[in-house]
Write a protein that holds these residues in place. Structure first.
Motif, PDB file in Angstrom:
ATOM      1  N   ASP A  87     -91.156  12.427 -20.270  1.00 15.26           N
ATOM      2  CA  ASP A  87     -90.925  12.227 -21.712  1.00 15.26           C
ATOM      3  C   ASP A  87     -92.355  12.248 -22.038  1.00 15.26           C
ATOM      4  OD1 ASP A  87     -88.053  12.398 -22.374  1.00 15.26           O
ATOM      5  OD2 ASP A  87     -88.255  10.963 -20.894  1.00 15.26           O
ATOM      6  N   THR A  88     -93.016  11.212 -21.821  1.00 14.04           N
ATOM      7  CA  THR A  88     -94.486  10.754 -22.140  1.00 14.04           C
ATOM      8  C   THR A  88     -95.281  12.024 -21.919  1.00 14.04           C
ATOM      9  OG1 THR A  88     -93.990   8.380 -21.969  1.00 14.04           O
ATOM     10  CG2 THR A  88     -96.531   9.232 -22.223  1.00 14.04           C
ATOM     11  N   LEU A  89     -95.427  12.407 -20.667  1.00 14.40           N
ATOM     12  CA  LEU A  89     -96.347  13.661 -20.246  1.00 14.40           C
ATOM     13  C   LEU A  89     -96.008  14.793 -20.813  1.00 14.40           C
ATOM     14  CD1 LEU A  89     -98.295  14.642 -17.858  1.00 14.40           C
ATOM     15  CD2 LEU A  89     -96.148  15.325 -16.663  1.00 14.40           C
ATOM     16  N   CYS A  90     -94.863  15.105 -21.230  1.00 16.39           N
ATOM     17  CA  CYS A  90     -94.570  16.492 -21.983  1.00 16.39           C
ATOM     18  C   CYS A  90     -95.114  16.367 -23.520  1.00 16.39           C
ATOM     19  CB  CYS A  90     -93.040  16.779 -21.688  1.00 16.39           C
ATOM     20  SG  CYS A  90     -92.788  17.463 -20.032  1.00 16.39           S
ATOM     21  N   ARG A  91     -95.128  15.095 -24.263  1.00 19.52           N
ATOM     22  CA  ARG A  91     -95.464  14.876 -25.335  1.00 19.52           C
ATOM     23  C   ARG A  91     -96.905  15.072 -25.244  1.00 19.52           C
ATOM     24  NH1 ARG A  91     -91.446  10.962 -25.733  1.00 19.52           N
ATOM     25  NH2 ARG A  91     -93.002   9.453 -25.091  1.00 19.52           N
ATOM     26  N   GLU A  92     -97.944  14.597 -24.461  1.00 21.55           N
ATOM     27  CA  GLU A  92     -99.078  14.495 -24.397  1.00 21.55           C
ATOM     28  C   GLU A  92     -99.444  16.021 -24.224  1.00 21.55           C
ATOM     29  OE1 GLU A  92    -100.342  10.467 -21.924  1.00 21.55           O
ATOM     30  OE2 GLU A  92    -100.098  12.635 -20.946  1.00 21.55           O
ATOM     31  N   LEU A  93     -98.705  16.722 -23.374  1.00 21.77           N
ATOM     32  CA  LEU A  93     -99.344  18.206 -23.162  1.00 21.77           C
ATOM     33  C   LEU A  93     -98.583  19.328 -23.921  1.00 21.77           C
ATOM     34  CD1 LEU A  93     -99.395  18.054 -19.371  1.00 21.77           C
ATOM     35  CD2 LEU A  93    -101.315  18.116 -20.978  1.00 21.77           C
ATOM     36  N   ASP A  94     -97.689  18.663 -24.880  1.00 20.64           N
ATOM     37  CA  ASP A  94     -96.898  19.564 -25.786  1.00 20.64           C
ATOM     38  C   ASP A  94     -96.168  20.788 -25.267  1.00 20.64           C
ATOM     39  OD1 ASP A  94     -96.132  20.403 -28.262  1.00 20.64           O
ATOM     40  OD2 ASP A  94     -97.899  21.470 -28.748  1.00 20.64           O
ATOM     41  N   GLU A 172    -105.261  23.723 -18.924  1.00 21.91           N
ATOM     42  CA  GLU A 172    -105.858  23.548 -20.215  1.00 21.91           C
ATOM     43  C   GLU A 172    -106.685  22.347 -20.471  1.00 21.91           C
ATOM     44  OE1 GLU A 172    -103.481  25.239 -23.399  1.00 21.91           O
ATOM     45  OE2 GLU A 172    -103.500  27.305 -22.335  1.00 21.91           O
ATOM     46  N   ASN A 173    -105.737  21.188 -20.314  1.00 24.53           N
ATOM     47  CA  ASN A 173    -106.385  19.778 -20.771  1.00 24.53           C
ATOM     48  C   ASN A 173    -107.292  19.417 -19.760  1.00 24.53           C
ATOM     49  OD1 ASN A 173    -105.530  16.514 -20.117  1.00 24.53           O
ATOM     50  ND2 ASN A 173    -105.875  17.163 -22.161  1.00 24.53           N
ATOM     51  N   GLY A 174    -107.137  19.568 -18.262  1.00 23.54           N
ATOM     52  CA  GLY A 174    -108.269  19.486 -17.376  1.00 23.54           C
ATOM     53  C   GLY A 174    -109.687  20.136 -18.103  1.00 23.54           C
ATOM     54  N   VAL A 175    -109.514  21.340 -18.147  1.00 21.26           N
ATOM     55  CA  VAL A 175    -110.753  22.124 -18.706  1.00 21.26           C
ATOM     56  C   VAL A 175    -111.380  21.565 -20.051  1.00 21.26           C
ATOM     57  CG1 VAL A 175    -111.618  24.345 -19.521  1.00 21.26           C
ATOM     58  CG2 VAL A 175    -110.025  24.081 -17.634  1.00 21.26           C
ATOM     59  N   ASP A 383    -109.190  12.365 -22.701  1.00 20.76           N
ATOM     60  CA  ASP A 383    -108.198  12.509 -23.731  1.00 20.76           C
ATOM     61  C   ASP A 383    -107.032  13.464 -23.067  1.00 20.76           C
ATOM     62  OD1 ASP A 383    -106.529  13.279 -25.823  1.00 20.76           O
ATOM     63  OD2 ASP A 383    -108.091  14.391 -27.044  1.00 20.76           O
ATOM     64  N   PRO A 384    -105.924  13.001 -22.929  1.00 20.66           N
ATOM     65  CA  PRO A 384    -104.676  13.517 -22.161  1.00 20.66           C
ATOM     66  C   PRO A 384    -104.013  14.375 -23.084  1.00 20.66           C
ATOM     67  CG  PRO A 384    -103.989  11.203 -23.031  1.00 20.66           C
ATOM     68  CD  PRO A 384    -105.557  11.531 -23.402  1.00 20.66           C
ATOM     69  N   ARG A 385    -104.255  14.541 -24.250  1.00 20.44           N
ATOM     70  CA  ARG A 385    -103.626  15.445 -25.345  1.00 20.44           C
ATOM     71  C   ARG A 385    -103.806  17.099 -25.180  1.00 20.44           C
ATOM     72  NH1 ARG A 385    -104.928  11.825 -30.363  1.00 20.44           N
ATOM     73  NH2 ARG A 385    -106.653  12.048 -29.280  1.00 20.44           N
ATOM     74  N   ARG A 386    -102.962  17.834 -25.414  1.00 18.13           N
ATOM     75  CA  ARG A 386    -103.179  19.099 -25.336  1.00 18.13           C
ATOM     76  C   ARG A 386    -102.150  19.965 -26.357  1.00 18.13           C
ATOM     77  NH1 ARG A 386     -99.099  23.284 -23.846  1.00 18.13           N
ATOM     78  NH2 ARG A 386    -100.431  25.334 -23.450  1.00 18.13           N
ATOM     79  N   LYS A 387    -102.524  20.631 -27.240  1.00 17.59           N
ATOM     80  CA  LYS A 387    -101.509  21.366 -28.061  1.00 17.59           C
ATOM     81  C   LYS A 387    -101.254  22.658 -27.455  1.00 17.59           C
ATOM     82  CE  LYS A 387    -100.187  20.549 -31.493  1.00 17.59           C
ATOM     83  NZ  LYS A 387     -98.937  19.955 -31.788  1.00 17.59           N
ATOM     84  N   GLY A 388     -99.999  23.213 -27.554  1.00 14.97           N
ATOM     85  CA  GLY A 388     -99.473  24.423 -27.054  1.00 14.97           C
ATOM     86  C   GLY A 388     -99.834  25.470 -28.146  1.00 14.97           C
ATOM     87  N   ILE A 389     -99.271  26.436 -27.659  1.00 17.82           N
ATOM     88  CA  ILE A 389     -99.666  27.942 -28.605  1.00 17.82           C
ATOM     89  C   ILE A 389     -98.631  27.859 -30.027  1.00 17.82           C
ATOM     90  CG2 ILE A 389     -99.820  30.452 -28.703  1.00 17.82           C
ATOM     91  CD1 ILE A 389    -100.960  30.676 -25.812  1.00 17.82           C
ATOM     92  N   PRO A 390     -98.906  27.589 -30.774  1.00 16.14           N
ATOM     93  CA  PRO A 390     -98.106  27.364 -31.946  1.00 16.14           C
ATOM     94  C   PRO A 390     -97.397  28.868 -32.261  1.00 16.14           C
ATOM     95  CG  PRO A 390     -99.956  27.587 -32.879  1.00 16.14           C
ATOM     96  CD  PRO A 390    -100.337  27.468 -31.423  1.00 16.14           C
ATOM     97  N   ARG A 391     -96.243  28.932 -32.528  1.00 20.94           N
ATOM     98  CA  ARG A 391     -95.358  30.092 -33.233  1.00 20.94           C
ATOM     99  C   ARG A 391     -96.183  30.381 -34.542  1.00 20.94           C
ATOM    100  NH1 ARG A 391     -90.783  31.502 -30.478  1.00 20.94           N
ATOM    101  NH2 ARG A 391     -91.355  33.685 -31.472  1.00 20.94           N
TER     102      ARG A 391
END
Length: 455
Positions: A87-94, A172-175, A383-391
């Motif tokens: 759950d935490t991982l998927c929140r971080e990576l959106d 994407e987060n790694g890059v 920074d472990p966070r990444r935002k997905g492509i928004p609708r």
């Protein structure tokens, strides 16, 4: 096979890095991401023009609970930890994640001892909430199942996630944190030297202090470019069917358990709303090929488990692959094989189910090993966070089935999609009932406008 030995060196300039990660599947992407928790320079090499195009793109999408693994094994510990942290991982990576739970169901009284053994394994491994259920309890949870259930093992922590969405998010987060990707780059030879290793590729040589081999189906061949054979991989496959989102589906993942053949087929309510049917494992020679016999058997078993299923709602079939590790003596190896045949060289060979569940755990583990060997300091800026492509509210809908707009597709291209399939893996275009027949041309035009071929 795609990785091959070669004695030729490229005349292109040599690149330098602390660590080279070979393979841009979900495992390689998570390893590269985890390496950025340390002050290291990292290159990620992938032979295809995009990441997550091999084993990752053909996957059951299940985040396992951890009751199938031998207590005390590395695989058991990582599965339970990976599941707990998902759950935490998927929140971080959106990335969307559904903890829908699973039922391992049997209609065969003789297979109940197997289910009880799995229950004991799971309890020993620390899997939360496991319990055996009666037919009445199962039918209350899944009324669409036919009568005659002998029993079921319920695991509420089991979940489902889109494998390529998760892998691309890690990439994407790694890059963003500093990983240097080298796509369309195949490793042809590896040499050792006093300071580490030199990787010969079709895009020039790469000098590095450490190598992490995450080459999936070909991980044994990559290691054997420099070291003697240690673990060999034998492939098996499975046939899969995808049903439209309107199809009747269970609320939980349904595993079929049978005394004669162990685990049978699996019914998976995907996080996107589709129903995924996974067939039984079979020997495989051609990667990602389906078989008529396998698909026919899968349909028959699925209809027996879910009588409401309509074949008219099947929109896609595909074949999956799995690398099974064997020792030099021909013995099957059942734990994760994390090898270090030379200083600073790490091979993840035969990482199969539950590799998706454990991708982040494996990435952290191997990254810590490499960082420790290199004496690297922790990176306080990671920074472990990444935002997905928004609708978007763009009025130009390109994929009518999924409601995907031009703006979303253009963002997918900006983030690295170079083919129609790459766009699909980032925004879900072409995954509806028409399977891209109405939108593929328009997407290929947008790719061409951005400077890429139709793909």
């Amino acid at each position: 096979r795609l990785y091959r030995r070669s004695s030729r060196s490229s005349p292109l300039p040599m690149k330098q890095a602390d660590v080279a990660v070979i393979g841009g599947g979900i495992l390689g992407c998570f390893v590269a991401r985890s390496l950025m928790r340390w002050k290291l320079s990292v290159i990620l090499l992938e032979k295809e023009p995009d990441v997550c195009t091999g084993i990752t793109r053909a996957n059951s999408a299940i985040v396992y609970a951890g009751y199938d693994n031998r207590p005390g094994s590395r695989k058991a510990a990582m599965t339970v930890a990976g599941n707990r942290n998902f759950d935490t991982l998927c929140r971080e990576l959106d990335v969307p994640f559904s903890r829908c739970g699973s039922l391992m169901v049997t209609y065969d009284e003789q297979s109940l001892p197997r289910l009880r053994q799995k229950l004991e394994n799971g309890l020993a491994n620390g899997v939360p909430g496991l319990q055996m259920l009666s037919e009445g309890q199962v039918r209350q949870m899944e009324p669409a199942l036919p009568p005659g259930v002998a029993g079921a093992l319920y695991a509420p922590s089991t979940g489902t996630v889109n494998p390529w969405s998760l892998g691309i998010a890690a990439f994407e987060n790694g890059v963003r944190n500093g990983v240097v990707p080298m796509l369309s780059t195949g490793v042809t030879h590896i040499k050792s030297r006093a300071e580490g290793y030199v990787l010969q590729t079709n895009r020039g040589d790469i000098a590095c202090k450490a190598v992490i081999n995450c080459a999936g189906l070909y991980a044994d061949q990559v290691q054997e470019m420099l070291f003697p054979p240690d673990v060999r991989l034998h492939w098996d496959g499975a046939d899969y069917l995808v049903l439209d989102r309107s199809a009747a589906k269970p609320g939980h993942i349904i595993f079929e358990q049978a005394e004669a053949c162990g685990k049978g087929i699996t019914l998976i309510p995907c996080v996107e709303g589709n129903l995924l049917l996974s067939g039984m494992r079979r020997p495989a020679e051609v990667p990602f090929a389906t078989t008529a016999e396998g698909l026919s058997a899968l349909k028959a078993r699925a209809k027996a488990l879910l009588p409401e299923l309509s074949e008219a709602q099947i929109i896609r079939s595909f074949g999956a692959m799995r690398p099974n590790p064997y020792g030099n003596g021909g013995e099957s190896l059942h734990d994760f094989c994390i090898l270090s045949p030379g200083p600073g060289f790490y091979s993840l060979v035969g990482i199969k189910t539950p590799g998706l569940t454990c991708a982040d755990e494996l990435g952290k583990y191997v990254a810590e090993q490499a960082a420790g060997w290199l004496g690297a300091a922790e990176n306080p800026n990671f920074d472990p966070r990444r935002k997905g492509i928004p609708r978007t509210e763009d009025p130009e809908i390109v994929c009518q089935c999924q409601g995907i707009t031009r703006g979303e597709i253009e963002e997918a291209i900006r983030r690295g999609a170079v083919t129609v399939d790459g766009v699909k893996r980032r925004v879900g275009s072409g995954m509806g009932p028409c399977q891209g027949s109405r939108c593929s041309y328009a997407i290929s035009r947008l790719l061409k406008e951005a400077g890429y071929g139709a793909g």
